[in-house]
Design a protein around this motif. Structure first.
Motif: not given
Length: 246
Positions: A90-99, A181-196
């Motif tokens: 399950n471990a994952g990160i998502g510091p997303i940005s434009r190319f 494989e389990v593909s979550p959609g928008f989930v209420d986590t700290t994804f935005a706060d912790s990595t973006i």
């Protein structure tokens, strides 16, 4: 009747979000959970919470970018409980940005955690499953790999690479290894706060989360559904997302 009770389940990224919810839910259903995450404080607190409600949990600080850490986490499960039934990568990160932001270090980090981290978990578990002649690999992926949108190119690429590897593993696995494989959609986590890191993107993700995000408990229930099936039944793919998500 098949249940989750007494199954030995390793969960990576168990300190927060989907991993935290999954470990709690499985423990409530009677599983013995083996918690891995980088934060010792988070997983130690989770293990204590599980034990105070009558569940059983053990933990080990785990950085999924280190293959030896995954080997040690699986070894901990086998040493303490004598076997391993399921690994939830399950471990994952998502510091997303434009190319064109050229956040190459973030690209490398997503490849290391989201893809290689799951592969290391598979590599740690497969020899055990082979000796047992049974086991179950659950890989948490993302709907970001189903609908491709700007800023999520590398993140989605890591998730789709894992999706491809998961399907190949399923085809190679034979009768006694289940692969999900389990593909979550928008989930209420700290994804935005912790990595973006990009403020505008972080604000947009937070706004979207407030509008439609579902609880991580929904993903935990989906994972439990796949695990609780009879040994001769494999749930290959589950997509769980808000009804309002595009």
């Amino acid at each position: 009747m098949v249940t989750i009770e007494n199954k030995i389940v390793v969960v990576t990224g168990a300190g927060r979000g989907i991993g935290h919810a999954t470990a709690l839910h499985l423990a409530k259903r009677g599983a013995y959970v083996v918690l891995g995450a980088r934060s010792e404080a988070e997983i130690a607190a989770l293990a204590a919470d599980i034990e105070t409600t009558g569940g059983q949990a053990i933990w080990r600080a785990t950085d999924v970018t280190r293959r030896a850490d995954l080997d040690a986490l699986v070894d901990l499960a086998c040493t303490r409980f004598g076997r391993l039934d399921v690994i939830v990568n399950n471990a994952g990160i998502g510091p997303i940005s434009r190319f064109d932001a050229l956040q190459v270090n973030d690209w490398d980090a997503m490849i290391d955690v989201n893809l290689k981290g799951a592969l290391y978990g598979i590599a740690a578990a497969l020899p055990v499953f082979g000796r047992q002649d049974r086991g179950h690999v659950v890989n948490v992926i993302s709907t970001a790999g189903i609908k491709i949108v700007p800023t999520m190119g590398v993140y989605a690429a890591t998730k789709n690479a894992l999706r491809t590897a998961t399907e190949a593993l399923r085809q190679e696995s034979g009768r006694n290894l289940r692969v999900t494989e389990v593909s979550p959609g928008f989930v209420d986590t700290t994804f935005a706060d912790s990595t973006i890191k990009v403020p505008e993107i972080r604000a947009a993700i937070r706004k979207r989360k407030e509008e439609l995000a579902i609880s991580p408990d929904a993903i935990a229930r989906a994972i439990a559904f796949a695990i609780e099936q009879p040994d001769d039944i494999e749930i290959g793919s589950i997509v769980v997302r808000p009804t309002a998500q595009d």
